[in-house]
Design an enzyme around this catalytic site. Structure first.
Site, PDB file in Angstrom:
ATOM      1  N   ILE A 292     -78.642 -46.172  93.862  1.00  0.00           N
ATOM      2  CA  ILE A 292     -78.189 -45.432  95.047  1.00  0.00           C
ATOM      3  C   ILE A 292     -76.708 -45.091  94.964  1.00  0.00           C
ATOM      4  O   ILE A 292     -76.131 -44.570  95.915  1.00  0.00           O
ATOM      5  CB  ILE A 292     -78.461 -46.252  96.324  1.00  0.00           C
ATOM      6  CG1 ILE A 292     -77.763 -47.612  96.257  1.00  0.00           C
ATOM      7  CG2 ILE A 292     -79.964 -46.416  96.546  1.00  0.00           C
ATOM      8  CD1 ILE A 292     -77.873 -48.432  97.530  1.00  0.00           C
ATOM      9  N   HIS A 310     -84.640 -43.387  94.921  1.00  0.00           N
ATOM     10  CA  HIS A 310     -84.447 -44.165  96.147  1.00  0.00           C
ATOM     11  C   HIS A 310     -83.314 -43.607  96.998  1.00  0.00           C
ATOM     12  O   HIS A 310     -82.716 -44.333  97.792  1.00  0.00           O
ATOM     13  CB  HIS A 310     -84.183 -45.630  95.793  1.00  0.00           C
ATOM     14  CG  HIS A 310     -85.321 -46.273  95.070  1.00  0.00           C
ATOM     15  ND1 HIS A 310     -85.168 -47.366  94.233  1.00  0.00           N
ATOM     16  CD2 HIS A 310     -86.651 -45.973  95.045  1.00  0.00           C
ATOM     17  CE1 HIS A 310     -86.341 -47.708  93.738  1.00  0.00           C
ATOM     18  NE2 HIS A 310     -87.253 -46.874  94.213  1.00  0.00           N
ATOM     19  N   CYS A 318     -77.750 -38.436 110.604  1.00  0.00           N
ATOM     20  CA  CYS A 318     -77.908 -39.072 111.912  1.00  0.00           C
ATOM     21  C   CYS A 318     -79.381 -39.438 112.096  1.00  0.00           C
ATOM     22  O   CYS A 318     -80.260 -38.592 111.902  1.00  0.00           O
ATOM     23  CB  CYS A 318     -77.452 -38.140 113.018  1.00  0.00           C
ATOM     24  SG  CYS A 318     -77.769 -38.759 114.683  1.00  0.00           S
ATOM     25  N   SER A 414     -85.898 -53.554  85.602  1.00  0.00           N
ATOM     26  CA  SER A 414     -86.948 -54.555  85.438  1.00  0.00           C
ATOM     27  C   SER A 414     -88.314 -53.998  85.813  1.00  0.00           C
ATOM     28  O   SER A 414     -89.325 -54.680  85.682  1.00  0.00           O
ATOM     29  CB  SER A 414     -86.648 -55.788  86.303  1.00  0.00           C
ATOM     30  OG  SER A 414     -86.515 -55.422  87.669  1.00  0.00           O
TER      31      SER A 414
END
Length: 503
Positions: A292, A310, A318, A414
Site C-alpha cells: 500500500i 490492496h 471521504c 508469503s
C-alpha cells in the site's frame, strides 16, 4: 479390504469431489482446464527415476507385526503426482495399489502424494502399526509380504473411524495435487532463469512487503513487523486496525497507528528499480503489488503497468460523500495524529458532534455517544481494508494477464492472502515460476526459489544478465559479489560475500 472396497473408495472420492476437480461418470476424472490454456511440450509430464515398483505391496515386520513403509523420495512424489495429473483417478489407484488393500495402503497413497495426516489420534494409531525401512526397496518388501499372505496379513489394523478419516484425507490430497501446478522438470537453475528472462516479453511480477523492507517499511506479518509492534494497543486481533467495520465505527483506531505505516515519499528500493528496468526493456506485462506504500510510482512504473491489489496511500476518499484527493494531502494529519476531515461534510459533522467544536484530533473523537458513525466526513486512504472488495481493476486485468504472461516472478511475498495468492495456480502450467523471497513458500510449487534479501537477488540477476538497474545505489551494488548455495534442487540461498579486509 478387496477390489470392491477399493472401487467404493474411488466412488467416495469422486462423489465428495463433485463440482470441484472431478465429475462422476464411469469413475472417470476430468481436471478443470483454465480457459485457452496452451498444451505445451514443456508441461511437466516427464516421468522421473524412482526405486519403487508398482503396485506397491507393503511387507510386515515378523517381529513387531508392523507394516513396513519403503522410503519415499521427492522423485517418487513427483512421479505419483504427474501420473495422477496425466490419468483418470481410477487408473491412478489401480496402477499404484494392489487388488487387496487395507487402510494402511490408503495412508501410503497419502504419503506418496507428498502429504501427511494432521489428526493426532489418527497419527498415533498409524504410528503404532507402521515402521519405515529406508534401506529396502519396494520389490524386497513385496517378497516379504508375499511369504506372509497366508497368515491373513491384510486384516485392517485400524478402527473404522480411522479408515474413514484416511479416505477423506486421501481425497483432500488428490484435490490439492490437481489444483496445484507441478514444477517444470527442466527449469531449476539460475542460468535457466536468466536465459528465460532475456527472452521473455510478457513478465508478470507479483510483489509483497519484502520489496520495501530495505527502506525501513515493516513487513506486517514478520516477527519484527507492524502487527507485533501494536500488540500494546490491546486489540484482540492486530489486523483489526485495518478492519473496515471498526474504521467506520471509530476511525481513531486506525489513525492512532497510521503514522507507523505511512510510506516515505520519493523513495524506492533497488528491487523497485529492477522492475522499472524490466518495463524499460519492454518485458513487463504487469506488476501486481500487494503493498500500500505506492513506491512503485516513485520508481517510475507506469500506471498502466501497475495494479495495486490492496489499494494504496496514493489517494484518499471521504467515507461519506466519496470526495477524493491525492493521498499526500492527508500525510500531515496522519503525522500529527489528526483525523483528516472532508471540507464538504465538515459543517454537518460539527452538528452531529458538537462536543468536538471542530477539533479533529484523534483523542477528541473517541467517546461520542451520537448514533451517527464517528467516521462521518472522515477521509480514509484508498487502501483495501479487511471487509472491502479488491479494486475492480485487479479483476479486469488478471483474467487477461494470466493467459498472456510468459514468466511469473513472485518477490517478497508469503502468498498468504487470497485472491492474490491464487495467481500462481491460475497461470498456465507451462509458464516458469520464480520465487525471490527471504523464506520458502511451501504451499506453492515454484520452479526456482532464490532465497535472500530482494535487493541482493535482483542485483545478482541483473549482473548475470549484464543489465544496469536504474537506481542511485547501482554503482555500489554491482561491485558486490554473491555466494549462491544450492540447498535443494531448484532452491538457492543468496548471500553477499564478505568483503576482504584491506591490509
Amino acid at each position: 479390504m478387496n477390489i470392491l472396497l477399493m472401487q467404493r473408495i474411488v466412488s467416495f472420492i469422486l462423489v465428495v469431489s463433485q463440482g470441484r476437480y472431478f465429475h462422476v461418470g464411469e469413475l472417470t476424472m476430468t481436471m478443470l482446464k483454465r480457459p485457452q490454456e496452451e498444451e505445451s511440450d514443456n508441461n511437466a509430464t516427464k516421468k522421473l527415476k524412482t526405486r519403487l515398483t508398482y503396485p506397491c505391496i507393503l511387507g510386515k515386520d515378523k517381529v513387531t507385526g508392523k507394516f513396513i513403509f519403503p522410503a519415499i523420495t521427492k522423485d517418487d512424489v513427483m512421479n505419483a503426482r504427474l501420473f495422477l495429473k496425466d490419468n483418470d483417478l481410477k487408473t491412478f489407484l489401480e496402477y499404484f495399489l494392489p487388488v487387496e488393500v487395507n487402510s494402511i495402503y490408503i495412508y501410503f497413497m497419502i504419503k506418496l502424494l507428498g502429504f501427511d495426516v494432521k489428526d493426532k489420534e489418527l497419527f498415533m494409531a498409524l504410528n503404532s502399526n507402521i515402521t519405515s525401512n529406508k534401506e529396502r526397496s519396494s520389490a524386497e518388501l513385496s517378497s516379504i509380504h508375499a511369504k506372509a499372505e497366508d497368515e491373513d496379513e491384510l486384516t485392517d489394523p485400524l478402527e473404522k473411524k480411522h479408515a474413514v478419516k484416511l479416505i477423506k484425507d486421501l481425497q483432500k490430497a488428490i484435490n490439492k495435487v490437481l489444483s496445484t501446478r507441478l514444477r517444470l522438470p527442466n527449469f531449476n537453475t539460475i542460468d535457466h532463469f536468466t536465459a528465460t528472462l532475456r527472452n521473455a516479453k510478457k513478465i508478470l511480477v507479483l510483489t509483497g512487503a519484502g520489496v520495501s523492507t530495505s527502506l525501513g517499511i515493516p513487513d506486517f506479518r514478520s516477527s519484527e513487523g507492524f502487527y507485533s509492534k501494536i500488540r500494546h494497543l490491546g486489540l484482540e486481533d492486530p489486523q483489526d486496525v485495518f478492519n473496515l467495520d471498526i474504521f467506520l465505527q471509530d476511525p481513531s483506531v486506525f489513525y492512532n497507528i497510521a503514522h507507523m505505516v505511512l510510506p516515505p515519499e520519493n523513495m524506492y528500493s533497488p528491487l523497485h528499480s529492477f522492475i522499472k528496468m524490466l518495463q524499460d526493456k519492454g518485458k513487463l506485462l504487469r506488476n501486481y503489488t500487494q503493498n500500500i506504500d505506492n513506491l512503485e510510482s516513485y520508481a517510475g512504473i507506469d500506471p498502466d503497468k501497475l495494479v495495486q491489489c490492496h489499494g494504496s496511500f496514493a489517494t484518499a476518499s471521504c467515507v461519506t460523500c466519496h470526495w477524493q484527493i491525492p493521498g499526500e494531502k492527508i500525510f500531515e494529519n496522519i503525522r500529527n495524529l489528526e483525523l483528516p476531515l472532508c471540507p464538504y461534510c465538515y459543517q454537518k459533522r460539527k452538528q452531529y458532534f458538537p462536543m468536538s467544536n471542530g477539533n479533529n484530533t484523534v483523542q477528541t473523537n473517541i467517546n461520542f455517544n451520537s448514533p451517527i458513525l464517528k467516521s462521518y466526513g472522515v477521509l480514509k486512504p484508498d487502501m483495501t481494508f479487511f471487509g472491502e472488495a479488491l479494486p475492480s481493476r485487479f479483476h479486469k486485468t488478471i483474467r487477461k494477464d494470466i493467459l498472456e504472461c510468459d514468466l511469473l516472478i513472485c518477490i517478497g511475498t508469503s502468498l498468504k492472502v487470497a485472491p492474490v495468492s491464487e495467481i500462481v495456480n491460475m497461470v498456465p502450467s507451462h509458464v516458469p515460476q520464480i520465487l525471490i523471497n527471504r523464506d520458502m513458500v511451501t504451499h506453492a510449487e515454484f520452479d526456482l526459489n532464490l532465497l535472500g534479501f530482494c535487493d541482493d537477488v535482483a542485483s545478482l540477476v541483473a549482473k548475470k544478465c549484464h543489465w544496469d538497474i536504474p537506481h542511485k545505489k547501482w554503482q555500489d551494488l554491482k561491485k558486490i559479489d554473491y555466494n549462491c548455495t544450492e540447498i535443494d534442487k531448484g532452491t538457492y540461498k543468496i548471500k553477499k560475500q564478505p568483503r576482504k579486509k584491506q591490509q
